[in-house]
Design a protein around this motif. Structure first.
Motif, PDB file in Angstrom:
ATOM      1  N   UNK A  59       4.362 142.648  24.868  1.00  0.00           N
ATOM      2  CA  UNK A  59       2.854 142.540  25.801  1.00  0.00           C
ATOM      3  C   UNK A  59       2.314 141.579  24.806  1.00  0.00           C
ATOM      4  N   UNK A  60       1.777 141.715  23.952  1.00  0.00           N
ATOM      5  CA  UNK A  60       0.536 140.916  23.089  1.00  0.00           C
ATOM      6  C   UNK A  60       1.991 139.898  22.097  1.00  0.00           C
ATOM      7  N   UNK A  61       2.934 139.716  22.056  1.00  0.00           N
ATOM      8  CA  UNK A  61       3.726 138.731  21.255  1.00  0.00           C
ATOM      9  C   UNK A  61       4.890 138.346  21.835  1.00  0.00           C
ATOM     10  N   UNK A  62       6.143 138.606  22.481  1.00  0.00           N
ATOM     11  CA  UNK A  62       7.364 137.775  23.098  1.00  0.00           C
ATOM     12  C   UNK A  62       6.524 137.435  24.634  1.00  0.00           C
ATOM     13  N   UNK A  63       5.549 138.259  25.202  1.00  0.00           N
ATOM     14  CA  UNK A  63       5.796 137.744  26.391  1.00  0.00           C
ATOM     15  C   UNK A  63       4.371 136.501  26.258  1.00  0.00           C
ATOM     16  N   UNK A  64       3.993 136.865  25.482  1.00  0.00           N
ATOM     17  CA  UNK A  64       2.967 135.087  24.964  1.00  0.00           C
ATOM     18  C   UNK A  64       3.543 133.941  24.770  1.00  0.00           C
ATOM     19  N   UNK A  65       4.606 134.725  23.583  1.00  0.00           N
ATOM     20  CA  UNK A  65       5.891 133.272  23.071  1.00  0.00           C
ATOM     21  C   UNK A  65       6.643 132.401  24.585  1.00  0.00           C
ATOM     22  N   UNK A  66       6.858 133.958  25.416  1.00  0.00           N
ATOM     23  CA  UNK A  66       7.665 133.118  25.902  1.00  0.00           C
ATOM     24  C   UNK A  66       7.191 132.891  26.884  1.00  0.00           C
ATOM     25  N   UNK A  67       6.029 132.894  27.294  1.00  0.00           N
ATOM     26  CA  UNK A  67       5.413 131.838  28.680  1.00  0.00           C
ATOM     27  C   UNK A  67       5.095 130.260  27.662  1.00  0.00           C
ATOM     28  N   UNK A  68       4.475 130.613  26.285  1.00  0.00           N
ATOM     29  CA  UNK A  68       3.706 129.425  26.182  1.00  0.00           C
ATOM     30  C   UNK A  68       5.681 128.645  25.548  1.00  0.00           C
ATOM     31  N   UNK A  69       6.644 128.676  26.375  1.00  0.00           N
ATOM     32  CA  UNK A  69       8.162 127.651  25.363  1.00  0.00           C
ATOM     33  C   UNK A  69       8.013 127.628  27.102  1.00  0.00           C
ATOM     34  N   UNK A  70       8.377 128.541  28.071  1.00  0.00           N
ATOM     35  CA  UNK A  70       9.287 129.132  29.255  1.00  0.00           C
ATOM     36  C   UNK A  70       8.189 128.481  30.355  1.00  0.00           C
ATOM     37  N   UNK A  74       3.563 136.937  31.461  1.00  0.00           N
ATOM     38  CA  UNK A  74       2.503 137.346  31.850  1.00  0.00           C
ATOM     39  C   UNK A  74       1.578 137.446  30.296  1.00  0.00           C
ATOM     40  N   UNK A  75       0.502 137.027  30.549  1.00  0.00           N
ATOM     41  CA  UNK A  75      -1.082 137.011  29.998  1.00  0.00           C
ATOM     42  C   UNK A  75      -1.716 138.300  30.483  1.00  0.00           C
ATOM     43  N   UNK A  76      -2.067 139.540  29.533  1.00  0.00           N
ATOM     44  CA  UNK A  76      -3.090 140.797  29.749  1.00  0.00           C
ATOM     45  C   UNK A  76      -4.603 140.511  29.378  1.00  0.00           C
ATOM     46  N   UNK A  77      -5.257 140.841  29.707  1.00  0.00           N
ATOM     47  CA  UNK A  77      -5.934 140.853  30.054  1.00  0.00           C
ATOM     48  C   UNK A  77      -7.312 140.204  28.867  1.00  0.00           C
ATOM     49  N   UNK A  78      -6.812 140.422  28.029  1.00  0.00           N
ATOM     50  CA  UNK A  78      -7.012 140.443  26.649  1.00  0.00           C
ATOM     51  C   UNK A  78      -6.566 138.844  26.168  1.00  0.00           C
ATOM     52  N   UNK A  91       4.605 132.546  16.139  1.00  0.00           N
ATOM     53  CA  UNK A  91       5.982 132.702  15.403  1.00  0.00           C
ATOM     54  C   UNK A  91       7.272 132.676  16.162  1.00  0.00           C
ATOM     55  N   UNK A  92       7.036 133.440  17.393  1.00  0.00           N
ATOM     56  CA  UNK A  92       8.299 134.074  18.160  1.00  0.00           C
ATOM     57  C   UNK A  92       8.722 132.678  19.290  1.00  0.00           C
ATOM     58  N   UNK A  93       7.514 132.027  20.464  1.00  0.00           N
ATOM     59  CA  UNK A  93       7.583 130.602  20.532  1.00  0.00           C
ATOM     60  C   UNK A  93       8.146 129.549  19.690  1.00  0.00           C
ATOM     61  N   UNK A  94       8.377 129.394  18.575  1.00  0.00           N
ATOM     62  CA  UNK A  94       8.821 129.199  17.853  1.00  0.00           C
ATOM     63  C   UNK A  94      10.631 128.940  17.107  1.00  0.00           C
ATOM     64  N   UNK A  95      10.404 130.204  17.566  1.00  0.00           N
ATOM     65  CA  UNK A  95      11.895 131.008  17.720  1.00  0.00           C
ATOM     66  C   UNK A  95      12.646 130.114  19.063  1.00  0.00           C
ATOM     67  N   UNK A  96      12.081 131.298  19.547  1.00  0.00           N
ATOM     68  CA  UNK A  96      12.007 130.546  21.293  1.00  0.00           C
ATOM     69  C   UNK A  96      12.508 128.693  21.893  1.00  0.00           C
ATOM     70  N   UNK A 255      -4.596 126.480  22.159  1.00  0.00           N
ATOM     71  CA  UNK A 255      -3.977 127.191  23.250  1.00  0.00           C
ATOM     72  C   UNK A 255      -4.896 128.173  24.526  1.00  0.00           C
ATOM     73  N   UNK A 256      -5.884 128.183  24.298  1.00  0.00           N
ATOM     74  CA  UNK A 256      -6.891 128.337  25.358  1.00  0.00           C
ATOM     75  C   UNK A 256      -7.345 127.466  25.944  1.00  0.00           C
ATOM     76  N   UNK A 257      -7.622 126.285  25.221  1.00  0.00           N
ATOM     77  CA  UNK A 257      -8.723 124.879  25.923  1.00  0.00           C
ATOM     78  C   UNK A 257      -9.744 124.769  25.912  1.00  0.00           C
ATOM     79  N   UNK A 258     -10.270 125.481  25.251  1.00  0.00           N
ATOM     80  CA  UNK A 258     -11.684 125.685  24.817  1.00  0.00           C
ATOM     81  C   UNK A 258     -12.250 126.622  23.743  1.00  0.00           C
TER      82      UNK A 258
END
Length: 530
Positions: A59-70, A74-78, A91-96, A255-258
């Motif tokens: 949830x804090x690595x692969x899920x975020x990377x998946x959203x960045x690429x595809x 889901x982005x959690x509240x953090x 790092x994993x976004x580059x892999x994806x 990435x955050x926009x601010x």
């Protein structure tokens, strides 16, 4: 009587340099072999891991990377609060992205590739265990330290997972190798190496801000022993730290926009407001009495004996310092202190090396050629017999249902047999879109921290599964698939049948409970009609 001629000519400096180059090249070749062996073992390690350990791996690595690429994930509240940096998921976004460009983003590859990438990082960490042990205690100890690193059950179970703690551990081992103050003789270290150590330390802190706990100890120690304190602080620490912070802020700004200062937000939530306590607390002594002893397992007495024999109090002090500081926090997890586990295992290697030398001396002095096992052989057998079964069970059996169910749903979704999914289980109990790799509606029970002290959805469900599920069924369209643990399925079976659901698949999960009730299996129900 003829006198023996003694060569009184001074040694040619070029000869000394040639000898140094020769020994360096031999060591380099040895390190290449060590890395090749470690990489091969870690690749096998990555393929053997079939179980679910901690939500952050997904949830804090692969899920975020998946959203960045595809574009979905889901982005959690953090991530909404800005207490996580995008540096690690990148790092994993580059892999994806590479997999997507090569059209290799199939369900199986998407599941296996991230841990295979992590296996490369883990092999680098193993190599630096060898290198650090070599420079501290010599080549003989380095081999045994590497043996302990590769056979410890928790390193096998956790190191290859895509947690930020795993990469933090790799960077900690690499960074310590370059710090003069951590070595017995600082004169052996080239002055430029400290800058490398600072750069690696800054990167570790950027990926995981709590890594500052480790580098505060090392930095203060360096400040005490170095002669060029002003240079160290103003020409090394501040410039390197500022550059790394600036680059990380630029990435997060993109990435955050601010503009987001992640380390400050992280500090406020986890240390100043004790926000992590929302997810459970342990007694102050947990790391000393339970957590770390479980991680180091049967290596513990050998590590303790190695510390006493080696008397390397700087390294031992770092272990105690990290455990003590983390003990001040209410929320505790095994993975938080993963970076100091290899250091403790190095002392086990020191002990084993000394034991082997003692055995060899006894054999040579007594001319003992008996076939009885030596103390070293008995110790190796004991460590392997206790750690290998534990590693295999935890990696292949315990809590595997959470991974198996998502692997199954991923294949079903590719065949267009899944339209939507509802997870009636504690939040983040399974992987999510990064494993499913199909953009269809899914819902899990939210467990974001509540300022009003209201119960979150996950707790509401666990208190009253039937009532909570009935409300969902009334107010929302029915999903095509429902996923839940067997402990709640017993209570909800009649309700699900009344809504035309039937059991589709059941996956074994665990033999014993971890938090609440025994979650023996994960069950999938499918909608058969209106």
């Amino acid at each position: 009587m003829r006198r023996r001629r003694v060569n009184t000519h001074p040694v040619n400096p070029s000869d000394e340099e040639a000898e140094t180059e020769s020994s360096s090249s031999v060591l380099f070749a040895s390190e290449k072999r060590v890395f090749a062996v470690c990489l091969a073992l870690r690749i096998v390690n990555a393929l053997l891991i079939q179980t679910y350990f901690n939500p952050d791996e997904h949830w804090q690595a692969l899920e975020v990377a998946h959203r960045m690429v595809f574009g979905y994930g889901h982005l959690t509240w953090e991530w909404k609060k800005g207490i996580r940096s995008y540096l690690h998921p990148m790092l994993f976004a580059l892999l994806y992205k590479i997999l997507a460009l090569l059209h290799l983003d199939t369900p199986l590859v998407m599941i296996k590739a991230p841990r295979l990438l992590q296996s490369v990082f883990s092999a680098v960490g193993d190599l630096y265990v060898y290198k650090l042990s070599h420079v501290l205690f010599g080549g003989h100890v380095a081999k045994w330290a590497l043996f302990c690193q590769l056979t410890n059950w928790f390193m096998f179970y956790c190191f290859n997972r895509t947690l930020s703690n795993s990469l933090e551990t790799v960077l900690t081992l690499a960074g310590l190798y370059y710090w003069p103050c951590m070595r017995v003789s600082a004169g052996k270290v080239h002055p430029v190496s400290r800058k490398w150590g600072l750069a690696v330390a800054a990167l570790a802190c950027a990926i995981r801000p709590t890594s500052a706990i480790i580098w505060l100890y090392v930095g203060l120690l360096e400040l005490l022993v170095t002669r060029d304190r002003l240079r160290f602080v103003f020409l090394e620490v501040l410039p390197i730290g500022a550059v790394m912070l600036g680059l990380t802020c630029l990435l997060d700004r993109l990435m955050y926009g601010s503009w987001i200062l992640v380390p400050l937000n992280f500090l406020k939530f986890n240390f100043l407001s004790s926000g992590g306590d929302y997810y459970g607390t342990h007694k102050w002594h947990w790391y000393f009495s339970s957590g770390f002893p479980v991680m180091i397992f049967t290596f513990m007495p050998f590590s303790f004996y190695g510390i006493m024999k080696s008397k390397h109090w700087k390294l031992c002090g770092l272990i105690v310092w990290v455990l003590a500081i983390y003990s001040l926090l209410g929320h505790k997890e095994f993975r938080f202190v993963l970076p100091v586990l290899p250091l403790a295992l190095m002392f086990s290697g020191y002990n084993l090396a000394k034991t082997e030398r003692t055995d060899n001396k006894k054999k040579s002095s007594l001319h003992d050629h008996s076939k009885w096992p030596t103390k070293t052989q008995f110790t190796i057998f004991f460590l392997l017999a206790t750690n290998i079964p534990m590693a295999m069970y935890m990696s292949l059996v315990h809590q595997r249902g959470a991974e198996d169910v998502m692997n199954y749903l991923s294949k079903e979704a590719q065949n267009e047999k899944v339209k939507s999914v509802l997870f009636l289980m504690p939040c983040h109990a399974t992987p999510y879109y990064s494993t499913l790799h199909c953009n269809l509606p899914m819902r899990f029970l939210d467990c974001s921290p509540r300022e009003d002290k209201e119960l979150d959805e996950s707790d509401q469900f666990l208190i009253d599964p039937v009532g909570f599920t009935s409300e969902i069924a009334k107010n929302r369209s029915l999903p095509s698939h429902v996923v839940l643990f067997s402990s709640e399925e017993k209570l909800l079976r009649d309700l699900l049948i009344s809504y035309s659901y039937k059991e589709l698949q059941r996956f074994f999960h665990a033999h014993f409970k971890v938090d609440r009730d025994l979650q023996a299996s994960v069950v999938v129900y499918t909608l058969t009609g209106q």
